[in-house]
Design a protein around this motif. Structure first.
Motif, PDB file in Angstrom:
ATOM      1  N   PRO A 133      62.535  10.017  36.859  1.00 40.72           N
ATOM      2  CA  PRO A 133      63.838  10.667  37.059  1.00 40.72           C
ATOM      3  C   PRO A 133      64.589  10.075  38.247  1.00 40.72           C
ATOM      4  N   PRO A 134      65.846   9.676  38.042  1.00 35.93           N
ATOM      5  CA  PRO A 134      66.602   9.068  39.141  1.00 35.93           C
ATOM      6  C   PRO A 134      67.206  10.083  40.099  1.00 35.93           C
ATOM      7  N   ASP A 135      67.293  11.358  39.688  1.00 39.81           N
ATOM      8  CA  ASP A 135      68.012  12.349  40.481  1.00 39.81           C
ATOM      9  C   ASP A 135      67.128  13.239  41.351  1.00 39.81           C
ATOM     10  N   ARG A 136      65.814  13.011  41.340  1.00 41.23           N
ATOM     11  CA  ARG A 136      64.905  13.818  42.145  1.00 41.23           C
ATOM     12  C   ARG A 136      63.664  13.010  42.464  1.00 41.23           C
ATOM     13  N   PRO A 137      62.882  13.443  43.453  1.00 38.95           N
ATOM     14  CA  PRO A 137      61.640  12.722  43.757  1.00 38.95           C
ATOM     15  C   PRO A 137      60.644  12.810  42.597  1.00 38.95           C
TER      16      PRO A 137
END
Length: 116
Positions: A43-47
């Motif tokens: 996922p690019p939007d969260r760790p």
């Protein structure tokens, strides 16, 4: 009988050759298959968390896995681990400083009793 087998083999080899090099109804050789891409990208939007790693599956290529996909995933994981390690070190340092300050303040308190 032997002559029949040789003729049949020649016909099969010719048919396969024509199919591969583009003879027949197509306008060229067999079409290129689109390369498989990473099916479960990180996922690019969260760790990244443990579940992301457990569900991560790399598509197979001719010689194993696509090196670019594996390199990208490992690079991302390495960067996030380094960031987390730095954050943990900062928090541990801040905690040690706070504990030292509390200990220092408690040692300086005078043991005086109030008189009425």
């Amino acid at each position: 009988m032997f002559l029949f087998l040789v003729i049949a083999l020649a016909v099969v080899v010719a048919a396969v050759t024509l199919a591969v090099v583009g003879g027949g109804e197509g306008s060229g050789p067999l079409p290129e298959a689109a390369p498989e891409r990473l099916q479960d990208p990180l996922p690019p939007d969260r760790p990244v968390n443990r579940a992301d790693i457990e569900t991560l599956r790399f598509p197979l290529a001719a010689r194993g896995y696509r090196m670019a996909d594996v390199d990208d995933a490992l690079g991302r994981l390495g960067a996030e681990l380094a960031e987390r390690d730095a954050r943990i070190a900062d928090l541990e340092s801040a905690l040690a400083g706070a504990q030292a300050a509390v200990h220092h303040v408690s040692m300086e308190k005078p043991a005086q009793e109030e008189r009425p």
